[in-house]
Scaffold this motif. Structure first.
Motif, PDB file in Angstrom:
ATOM      1  N   LEU A   4      31.799  24.368 -26.629  1.00  0.00           N
ATOM      2  CA  LEU A   4      30.530  24.875 -27.152  1.00  0.00           C
ATOM      3  C   LEU A   4      30.728  26.070 -28.072  1.00  0.00           C
ATOM      4  O   LEU A   4      30.124  26.162 -29.134  1.00  0.00           O
ATOM      5  N   SER A   5      31.593  26.982 -27.696  1.00  0.00           N
ATOM      6  CA  SER A   5      31.804  28.145 -28.562  1.00  0.00           C
ATOM      7  C   SER A   5      32.440  27.730 -29.884  1.00  0.00           C
ATOM      8  O   SER A   5      32.177  28.325 -30.913  1.00  0.00           O
ATOM      9  N   LEU A   8      29.628  26.571 -32.136  1.00  0.00           N
ATOM     10  CA  LEU A   8      28.698  27.610 -32.566  1.00  0.00           C
ATOM     11  C   LEU A   8      29.338  28.660 -33.469  1.00  0.00           C
ATOM     12  O   LEU A   8      28.644  29.544 -33.960  1.00  0.00           O
ATOM     13  N   ASP A   9      30.639  28.587 -33.699  1.00  0.00           N
ATOM     14  CA  ASP A   9      31.321  29.587 -34.510  1.00  0.00           C
ATOM     15  C   ASP A   9      30.829  29.623 -35.950  1.00  0.00           C
ATOM     16  O   ASP A   9      30.798  30.675 -36.582  1.00  0.00           O
ATOM     17  N   MET A  11      27.794  29.068 -37.061  1.00  0.00           N
ATOM     18  CA  MET A  11      26.380  29.433 -37.198  1.00  0.00           C
ATOM     19  C   MET A  11      26.225  30.947 -37.296  1.00  0.00           C
ATOM     20  O   MET A  11      26.894  31.687 -36.585  1.00  0.00           O
ATOM     21  N   THR A  14      21.447  35.109 -34.893  1.00  0.00           N
ATOM     22  CA  THR A  14      20.003  35.184 -35.102  1.00  0.00           C
ATOM     23  C   THR A  14      19.527  36.600 -34.834  1.00  0.00           C
ATOM     24  O   THR A  14      20.088  37.321 -34.012  1.00  0.00           O
TER      25      THR A  14
END
Length: 101
Positions: A4-5, A8-9, A11, A14
């Motif tokens: 998962l990490s 997401l790297d 992105m 937020t």
């Protein structure tokens, strides 16, 4: 490092509250809700429901519902009825639920 990490790297991070509109950004021409007073209905008893309704009202209701459930042309939520369904709906609407005593 987890799977998962790794996904997401790429992105960007937020910012909290960045997607919420401010009062200045909201449109002021949107429709407003207005409370409409309905005329008082005649209330012969405290509890008005199908259990203590007149026999004629229950018969008209049952005929209308039986037709609407079986008819492919009728769609009650949008008040679309075939000729027979419209007649049954009119009878149902005109039949008093309580008897005048």
């Amino acid at each position: 490092m987890s799977l998962l990490s790794g996904l997401l790297d790429h992105m960007p991070p937020t910012i909290t509250g960045a997607d919420k509109p401010t009062m200045a950004n909201r449109t002021t021409d949107r429709p407003r809700l207005v409370l409409v007073e309905r005329p008082a209905q005649l209330q012969a008893s405290i509890y008005t429901n199908a259990a203590n309704a007149t026999r004629e009202w229950r018969h008209a209701r049952d005929q209308y519902i039986s037709h609407v459930m079986a008819c492919r042309s009728c769609y009650a939520p949008t008040a679309r009825h075939c000729l027979a369904g419209a007649g049954l709906r009119g009878t149902y609407d005109r039949t008093p639920m309580e008897s005048n005593q």
